[in-house]
Design an enzyme around this catalytic site. Structure first.
Site: not given
Length: 171
Positions: A72, A102, A129, A152, A167
């Site tokens: 989208n 980084h 989204g 993550t 989670r």
């Protein structure tokens, strides 16, 4: 090794290397041309892929998408490392896939060198989204990522996740 080769290999590289600066500029110019741009830009693009504009990426050559892929509006792919997306994957508006990262050490960051880690999204996955996927994450087949989530860690096949950090939320 060139900066591009180091970048793709996941090693420290200079993002201001002239070859990479030129490649990013090429990507931005090609993106302005819509479908022709995506075909010329992406490493692999199925004929039935839909990417709603505006769409942004760093290079394009590290992006491979399967059949029946839909992204989208306002998606961002920082493709300093490969982004592999399977068949029948859906991305809601504003999904961001970040392979760029980084060094954690400030002195090393100050040197201007960067790192990149690949992202993979399995077949039939759906990212809601505003989801953000961080470097090095794999999202399994048929997984669902809730809107606004920050992913993550890897998401297993058939898993549903949401939140910041994302989670498991059950089935």
């Amino acid at each position: 090794m060139t900066a591009r080769e180091r970048m793709v290999a996941g090693e420290l590289y200079d993002a201001l290397d002239p070859e990479l600066v030129e490649a990013r500029e090429r990507a931005r110019l090609l993106l302005a041309r819509d479908r022709e741009a995506l075909t010329a830009l992406f490493g692999r693009l199925a004929d039935d892929t839909v990417v709603e504009p505006p769409f942004h990426c760093d290079y394009g050559f590290n992006i491979s998408v399967g059949r029946r892929f839909y992204a989208n509006v306002n998606c961002v792919f920082l493709d300093c490392a490969p982004i592999e997306i399977g068949d029948h994957v859906l991305l809601g508006p504003g999904v961001h896939l970040y392979t760029a990262t980084h060094p954690p050490d400030a002195a090393e960051r100050r040197s201007g060198l960067e790192l990149a880690k690949p992202i993979a999204v399995g077949d039939d996955a759906w990212l809601g989204g505003g989801a953000i996927v961080l470097p090095g994450v794999t999202i399994g087949a048929r997984a669902v990522v809730g809107a606004g989530s920050v992913v993550t860690r890897d998401v297993s096949a058939d898993e549903r996740v949401a939140g910041n950090p994302a989670r498991p939320i059950g089935r």
